[in-house]
Enzyme design. Structure first.
Site, short mmCIF file in Angstrom:
data_model
loop_
_atom_site.label_atom_id
_atom_site.label_comp_id
_atom_site.label_asym_id
_atom_site.label_seq_id
_atom_site.Cartn_x
_atom_site.Cartn_y
_atom_site.Cartn_z
N TYR A 54 0.83 -1.20 0.00
CA TYR A 54 0.00 0.00 0.00
C TYR A 54 0.87 1.26 0.00
CZ TYR A 54 -2.96 3.79 1.58
OH TYR A 54 -3.60 5.00 1.68
N HIS A 84 -3.27 16.34 -2.07
CA HIS A 84 -3.68 16.37 -0.67
C HIS A 84 -3.45 17.74 -0.02
CE1 HIS A 84 -4.15 12.17 -1.33
NE2 HIS A 84 -4.26 11.85 -0.06
N ASN A 196 1.55 11.19 6.14
CA ASN A 196 0.90 10.39 7.18
C ASN A 196 1.57 10.72 8.51
OD1 ASN A 196 -0.26 7.04 6.27
ND2 ASN A 196 -1.20 9.02 6.02
N TYR A 280 -15.53 29.68 47.59
CA TYR A 280 -14.80 28.57 46.97
C TYR A 280 -13.69 29.04 46.02
CZ TYR A 280 -18.46 25.25 48.44
OH TYR A 280 -19.32 24.46 49.15
N ARG A 283 -10.92 29.55 48.54
CA ARG A 283 -10.61 28.42 49.40
C ARG A 283 -10.28 27.15 48.62
NH1 ARG A 283 -15.24 25.67 52.50
NH2 ARG A 283 -16.34 27.54 51.85
N PHE A 328 -1.27 6.35 12.53
CA PHE A 328 -1.52 7.75 12.20
C PHE A 328 -2.78 8.30 12.88
CE2 PHE A 328 -3.02 4.89 8.81
CZ PHE A 328 -4.38 4.93 9.09
N GLU A 412 -11.81 5.63 5.46
CA GLU A 412 -11.45 6.24 6.75
C GLU A 412 -12.76 6.58 7.46
OE1 GLU A 412 -8.96 9.39 5.34
OE2 GLU A 412 -7.65 7.97 4.31
#
Length: 520
Positions: A54, A84, A196, A280, A283, A328, A412
């Site tokens: 791949y 990409h 990646n 609070y 404290r 990834f 994906e």
């Protein structure tokens, strides 16, 4: 200047930021060079034997079953970077992009990614020369790596995209030519190894960790100043109380507050004042600030695992062995980032409550912190700003990691959205710095109404530093200018640095060795 050996030494948040800012020099050892060369040789062997792997000789994502010829494997990698690079939005800060380069170089140098040595050397060289790619902030879903931002980050390797260079932005090819450099020809798998990975998420996390640590330390100091202005008690910070509920973050904050307050003339001037308990927001500072420190520590620990990991795909393990997995995927950091985002927002939430207490006109302070309230509105509206920022931070606390939208035609089908979470964390810290600046403005004004009594040496040094920037207010003025000055004092690290110097000079132990894990 010390050296860091990529692929050999262990990277920490401190060292990656030191590399980013030029305080540490990165090198490649002979061992790392050998591992990188061996991994690249394994990839060449796979291509020459027509092994189907791949991303080496197949298409990507839903095209993983498409076989690519040996002669097209280089074109495949160049096409990958271009197709990409689809990010949008404002560019990320150049130091964050540089941190991404450093983190990727460290991952590639471990010798499991199949890149050529010259490609790795070019990345390191560009970082050293501060030729930093321009990377859009939006476009990553944080699953198959931070694909879009990493593609933009490495376009300059092939002579495309833009870079920050000598105070401007230039086409990458122009900047390279200035050094007599030509674009690289990527080999099989190199484009995939470059894009990646989780370096966008991790780089934002590293910078956020440094900024949030500064805010955590400053919040204790400012909270102590507010307590003094409100004539509060330091008894809730007694170590014996926290030994029987021993959360380490809580114990650290209690220890710091005790050290800051127990020698104060102001704090010791009202033992029989009739107040049984403080609100609070005073404290419970150890419990609230301490819980945020615990969240910070969790993110730090996970980030330091991630930045020493190999997060591309597939992983090259031998001459005919490449394993396609999911290193990834950004989920391990995405969850911790969302947790830290809530923790940072809560620091702002409790800070605003202390600011509100200070302007209420209680405990001997004038209403709205101004002597002639009515003619003057005094410090009324800065708290509006703090409230707006606190509310905005609450909206930013929706966990990005709770969402997932399938991509890549369903290949994906679960994504982390960690990149969105990482950006949100830094935005929350932006707002937090202003919230703390407003509390600091109020606390310094309140302390002036306690004169002639004095606070501890450290808190008096903090007050004096504020007064160098912002004078006491006895009438209305444009408080936005004061807020900006104090925000810069906090965000630059100067407020914390000078407080730490004052603590050291006074023998005030704010950094005990048993809490070493809570530092960068």
């Amino acid at each position: 200047m010390k050296n860091f050996r990529y692929g050999t030494d262990r990277l920490t948040v401190k060292s990656v930021l030191a590399l980013t800012h030029g305080r540490l020099h990165g090198t490649l050892s002979a061992k790392a060079r050998h591992k990188v060369d061996r991994s690249a040789a394994f990839v060449k062997e796979m291509v020459s034997h027509s092994d189907v792997v791949y991303g080496i000789n197949t298409g990507f994502g839903p095209l993983c079953d498409t076989i690519i010829s040996a002669e097209d494997t280089t074109l495949l990698q160049h096409n990958l970077l271009q197709s990409h690079a689809a990010g949008v939005g404002d560019s990320i800060p150049a130091p964050v992009a540089k941190t991404m380069m450093i983190m990727k170089a460290h991952a590639l140098a471990q010798g499991y990614s199949g890149v050529q040595l010259r490609t790795l050397e070019r990345i390191i060289w560009m970082a050293e020369q501060n030729i930093i790619p321009v990377v859009p902030s939006q476009g990553s879903v944080g699953a198959s790596g931070d694909l879009a931002p990493l593609s933009h980050l490495f376009l300059p390797l092939i002579g495309m995209g833009e870079v920050y260079y000598r105070g401007g932005i230039l086409p990458a090819e122009v900047a390279l030519k200035a050094y007599g450099m030509s674009p690289l020809q990527l080999g099989p798998k190199e484009g995939l190894a470059l894009i990646n990975g989780t370096q966008f998420i991790a780089a934002h996390a590293a910078h956020a960790l440094q900024r949030m640590h500064n805010a955590l330390e400053v919040a204790d100091l400012i909270g102590a100043l507010s307590l003094e202005g409100l004539m509060g008690s330091y008894k809730p910070f007694d170590s014996r109380l926290h030994e029987i509920r021993p959360f380490r973050g809580n114990q650290l904050v209690a220890s710091r507050l005790w050290e800051l307050l127990h020698t104060s003339e102001i704090a010791n001037s009202h033992p029989d004042c009739g107040r049984v308990q403080d609100p609070y927001s005073l404290r419970c500072m150890p419990q609230v600030h301490g819980a945020s420190r615990t969240a910070w520590l969790h993110l730090k620990e996970l980030t330091e695992i991630e930045i020493n990991a190999v997060t591309d795909n597939p992983i090259v393990l031998g001459p005919h062995e490449a394993v396609s997995g999911g290193n990834f995927h950004g989920q391990p950091l995405a969850l911790a980032i969302d947790y830290a985002t809530i923790a940072a927002a809560e620091l702002g939430n409790i800070s605003d409550r202390r600011s509100y207490l200070i302007i209420e006109g209680r405990y001997g302070l004038p209403k709205l912190l101004i002597p002639d309230a009515g003619l003057h509105s005094g410090f009324m509206v800065p708290q509006y700003t703090a409230a707006a920022l606190v509310s905005e931070n609450k909206t930013l606390c929706f966990p990005a990691s709770a969402d997932s939208i399938p991509t890549s035609l369903g290949q994906e089908d679960h994504v982390s959205m960690g990149a969105i979470g990482a950006r949100k964390l830094n935005k929350v810290i932006d707002n937090l710095e202003y919230i703390l600046a407003i509390e600091l403005l109020y606390a310094a004004q309140a302390l002036d109404f306690r004169r002639p009594r004095r606070s501890s040496e450290v808190l008096e040094a903090c007050h004096a530093l504020v007064r160098e920037k912002v004078p006491f207010a006895d009438r209305d003025r444009i408080f936005a200018n004061d807020i900006k000055k104090l925000q810069r004092l906090i965000s630059s690290g100067r407020f914390l640095d000078e407080a730490n110097q004052a603590a050291e000079a006074a023998g005030c132990n704010l950094h005990k060795p048993e809490y070493e894990a809570f530092v960068i």
